[in-house]
Design a protein around this motif. Structure first.
Motif, PDB file in Angstrom:
ATOM      1  N   THR A  58      36.282  47.085  59.032  1.00 51.59           N
ATOM      2  CA  THR A  58      36.125  47.360  60.458  1.00 51.59           C
ATOM      3  C   THR A  58      35.141  46.391  61.090  1.00 51.59           C
ATOM      4  N   ALA A  59      35.480  45.906  62.291  1.00 54.22           N
ATOM      5  CA  ALA A  59      34.576  45.002  63.009  1.00 54.22           C
ATOM      6  C   ALA A  59      33.231  45.675  63.226  1.00 54.22           C
ATOM      7  N   GLY A  60      32.161  44.917  63.052  1.00 54.00           N
ATOM      8  CA  GLY A  60      30.821  45.451  63.249  1.00 54.00           C
ATOM      9  C   GLY A  60      30.252  46.136  62.024  1.00 54.00           C
ATOM     10  N   THR A  61      30.903  45.965  60.865  1.00 50.30           N
ATOM     11  CA  THR A  61      30.373  46.553  59.631  1.00 50.30           C
ATOM     12  C   THR A  61      29.248  45.680  59.091  1.00 50.30           C
ATOM     13  N   TYR A  62      28.126  46.296  58.774  1.00 50.62           N
ATOM     14  CA  TYR A  62      27.002  45.544  58.208  1.00 50.62           C
ATOM     15  C   TYR A  62      26.293  46.404  57.167  1.00 50.62           C
ATOM     16  N   ILE A  63      25.446  45.779  56.383  1.00 48.09           N
ATOM     17  CA  ILE A  63      24.721  46.469  55.308  1.00 48.09           C
ATOM     18  C   ILE A  63      23.441  47.075  55.868  1.00 48.09           C
ATOM     19  N   VAL A  64      23.284  48.378  55.648  1.00 45.94           N
ATOM     20  CA  VAL A  64      22.123  49.107  56.149  1.00 45.94           C
ATOM     21  C   VAL A  64      21.005  49.156  55.114  1.00 45.94           C
ATOM     22  N   SER A  65      21.370  49.425  53.838  1.00 46.77           N
ATOM     23  CA  SER A  65      20.333  49.581  52.820  1.00 46.77           C
ATOM     24  C   SER A  65      20.898  49.295  51.449  1.00 46.77           C
ATOM     25  N   ASN A  66      20.021  49.053  50.514  1.00 44.92           N
ATOM     26  CA  ASN A  66      20.402  48.814  49.131  1.00 44.92           C
ATOM     27  C   ASN A  66      20.349  50.115  48.351  1.00 44.92           C
ATOM     28  N   ILE A  67      21.372  50.370  47.537  1.00 45.63           N
ATOM     29  CA  ILE A  67      21.385  51.563  46.693  1.00 45.63           C
ATOM     30  C   ILE A  67      20.966  51.191  45.271  1.00 45.63           C
ATOM     31  N   SER A  68      21.622  50.196  44.706  1.00 46.21           N
ATOM     32  CA  SER A  68      21.237  49.754  43.360  1.00 46.21           C
ATOM     33  C   SER A  68      21.700  48.327  43.126  1.00 46.21           C
ATOM     34  N   GLY A  69      20.903  47.555  42.360  1.00 44.53           N
ATOM     35  CA  GLY A  69      21.247  46.187  42.044  1.00 44.53           C
ATOM     36  C   GLY A  69      21.219  45.280  43.262  1.00 44.53           C
ATOM     37  N   THR A  70      21.409  43.989  43.014  1.00 43.07           N
ATOM     38  CA  THR A  70      21.434  43.024  44.118  1.00 43.07           C
ATOM     39  C   THR A  70      22.562  42.025  43.996  1.00 43.07           C
ATOM     40  N   GLY A  71      23.289  42.039  42.896  1.00 40.46           N
ATOM     41  CA  GLY A  71      24.346  41.057  42.697  1.00 40.46           C
ATOM     42  C   GLY A  71      25.642  41.717  42.275  1.00 40.46           C
ATOM     43  N   THR A  72      26.281  41.180  41.239  1.00 40.96           N
ATOM     44  CA  THR A  72      27.510  41.762  40.698  1.00 40.96           C
ATOM     45  C   THR A  72      27.261  43.208  40.284  1.00 40.96           C
ATOM     46  N   ALA A  73      28.200  44.093  40.645  1.00 41.66           N
ATOM     47  CA  ALA A  73      28.146  45.528  40.343  1.00 41.66           C
ATOM     48  C   ALA A  73      27.085  46.273  41.150  1.00 41.66           C
ATOM     49  N   SER A  74      26.483  45.608  42.128  1.00 44.49           N
ATOM     50  CA  SER A  74      25.495  46.297  42.965  1.00 44.49           C
ATOM     51  C   SER A  74      26.196  47.193  43.983  1.00 44.49           C
ATOM     52  N   THR A  75      25.448  48.137  44.539  1.00 41.30           N
ATOM     53  CA  THR A  75      25.986  49.029  45.571  1.00 41.30           C
ATOM     54  C   THR A  75      25.076  49.019  46.786  1.00 41.30           C
ATOM     55  N   TRP A  76      25.693  49.113  47.976  1.00 44.36           N
ATOM     56  CA  TRP A  76      24.968  48.995  49.231  1.00 44.36           C
ATOM     57  C   TRP A  76      25.518  50.000  50.229  1.00 44.36           C
ATOM     58  N   GLN A  77      24.661  50.552  51.062  1.00 45.41           N
ATOM     59  CA  GLN A  77      25.104  51.457  52.113  1.00 45.41           C
ATOM     60  C   GLN A  77      25.429  50.650  53.368  1.00 45.41           C
ATOM     61  N   THR A  78      26.617  50.903  53.945  1.00 46.77           N
ATOM     62  CA  THR A  78      26.997  50.245  55.190  1.00 46.77           C
ATOM     63  C   THR A  78      26.963  51.251  56.336  1.00 46.77           C
ATOM     64  N   ASN A  79      27.179  50.765  57.534  1.00 43.24           N
ATOM     65  CA  ASN A  79      27.160  51.620  58.718  1.00 43.24           C
ATOM     66  C   ASN A  79      28.530  52.175  59.071  1.00 43.24           C
ATOM     67  N   LYS A  80      29.569  51.820  58.316  1.00 38.55           N
ATOM     68  CA  LYS A  80      30.930  52.267  58.601  1.00 38.55           C
ATOM     69  C   LYS A  80      31.489  53.046  57.419  1.00 38.55           C
ATOM     70  N   THR A  81      32.486  53.912  57.697  1.00 34.90           N
ATOM     71  CA  THR A  81      33.049  54.751  56.638  1.00 34.90           C
ATOM     72  C   THR A  81      34.547  54.530  56.446  1.00 34.90           C
ATOM     73  N   THR A  82      35.080  53.459  57.010  1.00 32.50           N
ATOM     74  CA  THR A  82      36.485  53.125  56.807  1.00 32.50           C
ATOM     75  C   THR A  82      36.686  52.619  55.381  1.00 32.50           C
ATOM     76  N   VAL A  83      37.618  53.250  54.657  1.00 32.59           N
ATOM     77  CA  VAL A  83      37.853  52.885  53.260  1.00 32.59           C
ATOM     78  C   VAL A  83      38.471  51.493  53.177  1.00 32.59           C
ATOM     79  N   VAL A  84      37.939  50.676  52.290  1.00 35.62           N
ATOM     80  CA  VAL A  84      38.459  49.337  52.034  1.00 35.62           C
ATOM     81  C   VAL A  84      38.801  49.237  50.558  1.00 35.62           C
ATOM     82  N   ALA A  85      40.080  48.978  50.269  1.00 40.34           N
ATOM     83  CA  ALA A  85      40.505  48.828  48.881  1.00 40.34           C
ATOM     84  C   ALA A  85      39.989  47.510  48.329  1.00 40.34           C
ATOM     85  N   SER A  86      40.132  47.361  47.034  1.00 36.55           N
ATOM     86  CA  SER A  86      39.608  46.182  46.353  1.00 36.55           C
ATOM     87  C   SER A  86      40.128  44.896  46.989  1.00 36.55           C
TER      88      SER A  86
END
Length: 888
Positions: free
Chosen positions: A302-330
């Motif tokens: 979705t347009a305007g999607t950005y990263i709000v916070s870090n959940i775990s890790g910073t690179g490969t296999a890391s997880t991040w919280q975004t401001n949008k909830t539209t599901v995006v497949a791989s």
């Protein structure tokens, strides 16, 4: 004329004038009423424990064993205490959990070390961290791309080697507090200044162990959308101004003076997904680095999607919280650009603006934000902007862009930066805890009773280790919540104000009215199924869940406008809710307590109680309290019981602040620390109040703010009474918090203030309302006082108090004004109208004349009086010898 008894009604009454309240008490500080008589409150002593010298080794979770950052200024540990819990584990260790604005500690036994069990947010790869020192400086610059830290955070380094001179491996491999520079760089302060040989970078094996992002010690308030900025930071990461106008519909490049300092990175994230909870899971970080505020684009994003916070890790296999909830497949997701905050009110660099709009961009030039421009992100108002309007960018992890992590008392009109509050609850002998607005964590007792591991994140797919065996939370485990609790009778784990990855009960990343619970006795099972009792409900009244309290037969849940009862029903509904009261308020998550099988709480404009139904709690000091309270800091308000004396205490911040002598500070900035308290005695139905001045002077000792309080019977020595978290305060006004310690109240044979380990007298007083003779038709002349007082509990060989008779001519006159001066006794009382009363004082000779008078008793180190150190007292019924003395 016969002697006149000074027998006043118990309790303080400030709901009318002092003459209207004739026969009662009018003002007080650090006293209580017991069996109808006024007495000084008991003293308190400092727990002598300090932070453990080394951080946990990490049996259950990595985090590195390092030397702890030293604490200074007299405090015992880092941060302002916001939550306390006391319990005994299966090894019979008496544990105290201490949640502060900066860390979480576990203490084993009275005066034991405070063990830092703060969760680890992320651990870097070896070599990701490098150092740079400057000859002659103690400041070391640390580079770690996308570190995700903010000023005040803590990091522990391991694996570093010497920089070549005096900055040795031993100096580097320890814990430090961070000063933010930008998304890739921060500084730390070394214990020694570098020399010219310190030219190395720490080697290729350095690992950074970043602890949970810290929170604020007070609540920074602004108004309007976006007040407080992205993440609640108090200042912008970068700022500039517009050089061209922008219409309300334009999506072309935005012209500014300069884009220097603004985010402008690039990253390629292959085989990556975004869940319905807005969680970005990075399959592979093919190139670049991820940072907070990075804008995401790609198929299905979705347009305007950005990263709000870090959940775990910073690179490969890391997880991040975004401001949008539209599901995006791989898919392959591209990250670039950033988020800006455009204000239409004029230029400047403040972090608080109304009429602001959130905009994302994906590339920059030296003077434009370019690429894909998305307007009105997060439904901010889309408006036209003019030349000179401010353009800001913030960096923090505390909250979302412009989203306050806590609301102030019920009004919903203010927003602000993140005040760090903790909820915690025992899961057997272990502990489940949650920083408000963050993830849930599990602290497990170690089989080795002398080892204290860090708390572990409770997150879908992440193993949680305990001494009884590991468990793995399922795919619908909440990743964010405002409150966590464990039901006493059945051991369900509850997440209040949480997200719901199933999408069954909520469709947004975090729903402040959502309640979810795990299966019974299964902290990792959250997906509802016919074979378990996991589930959830959503409340309908209010805008956010504020707090909860477990009682004998129900869990009470407060929203910002209502009260619910949550009761166990069994399958298939498991838990059901019932609305108990609407159109009510609650001041803060910690403003509630139960005592004598009644629930008491402080609202935004009055006091309440719950006895099976919601009722207003009448108060004789309501006007006094609410006429000088800073509701902008309402979430700091905390409460606790003192069951030995049938009391409920509320600790709150005044609007004016409090001087060392207990008076209001006039003309200063709005006060932001807890400096007042109010007490309700639920057996005698009396109210009284007092102050915590925070900073002392030559005559008044500093009584530091009580920022958390529990009445625990488990710590029998030195007392089974209340345990309080105190906080040291900077001496310059307006006062601000520094770091904290623990004290024990109502210790037998301790009548003094022992916050620093050195006893100082407690300044306590109680003053009556005015009384007169024959309705003030005549002047009264007092020539002697016959005391009635006991000094039981004193440890001084010469305990004493001061009596004062305060006459005046009329209600509008000042006490002791020139039109009705004091007539001072010649018996060594020539400099002040205080009359010292000791244990065997039989008569005090005075000379005081007025139409009406007030009586005051106090024990204090006031200039001109004897010290009251070691004095405990209770007033009886003193008598006055008073006679009519004419009409003029």
């Amino acid at each position: 004329m016969p002697l006149q008894k000074l027998q006043f009604r118990p309790g303080i009454n400030r709901e009318s004038t002092t003459l209207t309240n004739e026969g009662g008490w009018f003002a007080s500080d650090k006293i209580r009423f017991r069996s109808g008589s006024v007495e000084k409150i008991g003293g308190w002593i400092r727990d002598s424990g300090t932070i453990a010298a080394t951080a946990p080794a990490g049996t259950f979770i990595s985090g590195g064993e390092t030397t702890s950052a030293p604490i200074t200024g007299g405090a015992a540990f880092w941060g302002v205490v916001r939550a306390l819990i006391n319990w005994v584990n299966l090894n019979n260790s008496n544990l105290l959990g201490v949640g502060t604005s900066l860390k979480y500690y576990i203490q084993n036994s009275i005066n034991g070390a405070f063990n830092d069990v703060t969760p680890i947010r992320t651990v870097t790869a070896a070599g990701a961290v490098t150092f740079a020192a400057t000859n002659g400086s103690t400041t070391i610059t640390v580079t770690n791309v996308g570190h995700g830290a903010q000023t005040g955070d803590f990091v522990a380094f391991t694996g570093a080697v010497t920089l070549g001179g005096v900055i040795t491996a031993a100096i580097l491999n320890r814990e430090y507090q961070i000063t933010f520079v930008n998304n890739d760089v921060y500084t730390i302060t070394s214990s020694v200044a570098a020399n010219s040989s310190d030219s190395g970078n720490g080697g290729s094996t350095t690992i950074g162990n970043y602890q949970l992002n810290t929170g604020n010690s007070s609540y920074t308030v602004g108004t309007g959308w976006g007040a407080g900025g992205w993440g609640g930071s108090t200042g912008p990461l970068a700022s500039t101004t517009l050089t061209a106008t922008i219409s309300s519909t334009a999506t072309t490049a935005i012209a500014v003076v300069s884009t220097t300092g603004f985010n402008n990175g690039a990253a390629s994230l292959t085989t990556s997904t975004i869940s319905s909870a807005g969680v970005l899971t990075v399959g592979t970080l093919a190139s670049g680095a991820i940072y907070i505020g990075m804008v995401l684009t790609g198929s299905g994003v979705t347009a305007g999607t950005y990263i709000v916070s870090n959940i775990s890790g910073t690179g490969t296999a890391s997880t991040w919280q975004t401001n949008k909830t539209t599901v995006v497949a791989s898919t392959t997701i591209t990250g670039s650009g950033g988020v800006i905050f455009i204000n239409s009110a004029g230029s400047g660099s403040s972090s608080t603006y109304a009429n602001s709009e959130t905009v994302t961009y994906t590339s920059v030039t030296s003077t434009t934000f370019a690429g894909t421009i998305t307007r009105s992100v997060n439904n901010t108002p889309i408006v036209a902007h003019g030349i000179g309007d401010a353009v800001l960018q913030f960096s923090s992890l505390a909250t979302g862009w412009g989203v306050a992590s806590a609301s102030t008392a019920s009004s919903g009109t203010t927003s602000g930066t993140a005040l760090r509050l903790w909820s915690h609850s025992n899961y057997g002998e272990d502990l489940i805890l949650n920083p408000r607005g963050g993830a849930m964590y599990y602290w497990a007792n170690n089989a080795n009773n002398n080892l204290y591991d860090r708390a572990q994140i409770i997150q879908a797919g992440t193993v949680v280790s305990t001494k009884s065996g590991p468990f793995t939370p399922d795919s619908t485990c909440p990743s964010v919540a405002n409150i966590v609790l464990v039901s006493d009778s059945s051991r369900f784990v509850f997440a209040l104000g949480c997200n719901d990855p199933t999408g069954v009960y909520a469709s947004t990343a975090q729903d402040p009215l959502q309640i979810r619970w795990s299966d019974q006795e299964q902290a990792g099972v959250w997906t509802p199924a016919i074979t378990n009792q996991a589930g959830g409900i959503k409340l309908s009244k209010g805008s956010t869940i504020v707090t909860y309290l477990q009682t004998r037969q129900e869990i009470l849940i407060w929203t910002d406008s209502s009260l619910y009862s949550l009761q166990y029903l069994g399958p298939p509904y498991v838990w059901g809710n019932q609305l108990l009261g609407d159109n009510i308020s609650v001041a803060s998550p910690n403003a509630i307590v139960t005592a004598n099988n009644v629930v008491f709480w402080m609202g935004a404009d009055k006091f309440y109680m719950y006895t099976g139904r919601v009722e207003t709690l009448p108060s004789t000091v309501r006007q006094y309290v609410y006429s000088n309270i800073n509701l902008g800091q309402a979430y700091q308000i905390t409460t606790g019981s003192n069951k030995a004396y049938n009391e409920v205490w509320w600790f709150y911040p005044s609007a004016t602040g409090t001087s060392p002598d207990g008076s209001n500070i006039s003309g200063g900035a709005l006060n932001t620390i807890i400096d007042r308290y109010v007490i309700y005695n639920y057996v005698e139905n009396t109210w009284y109040y007092g102050t915590f001045n925070g900073v002392g002077d030559s005559y008044y000792s500093a009584v530091r703010p009580r920022t958390s309080w529990i009445d625990s019977p488990l710590r029998q020595a030195p007392t089974a009474g209340p345990i309080a978290g105190i906080c040291y305060v900077n001496s310059a006004t307006p006062y601000t918090y520094t770091n904290g310690a623990i004290v024990y109240h109502e210790v037998p044979q301790v009548p003094d203030n022992n916050e620093t380990g050195t006893a100082v007298a407690i300044a306590a007083y109680c003053e009556s309302s005015d009384f007169d003779i024959g309705d003030g038709h005549n002047y009264g002349f007092v020539w002697r006082v016959i005391p009635d007082i006991t000094f039981d509990g004193s440890i001084s060989a010469t305990p004493n108090v001061n009596f004062t008779i305060r006459p005046r001519q009329n209600p509008g006159a000042s006490y002791g004004a020139s039109d009705n001066p004091f007539v001072i006794s010649g018996n060594n009382y020539t400099t002040a109208p205080y009359y010292t009363v000791q244990l065997f004082t039989q008569i005090v000779y005075v000379r005081a004349r007025g139409r009406q008078m007030a009586f005051r008793i106090e024990s204090n180190n006031v200039v001109g009086t004897t010290t009251s150190l070691g004095t405990q007292w209770q007033l009886g019924v003193p008598r006055l010898d008073v006679r009519p003395d004419g009409r003029r």
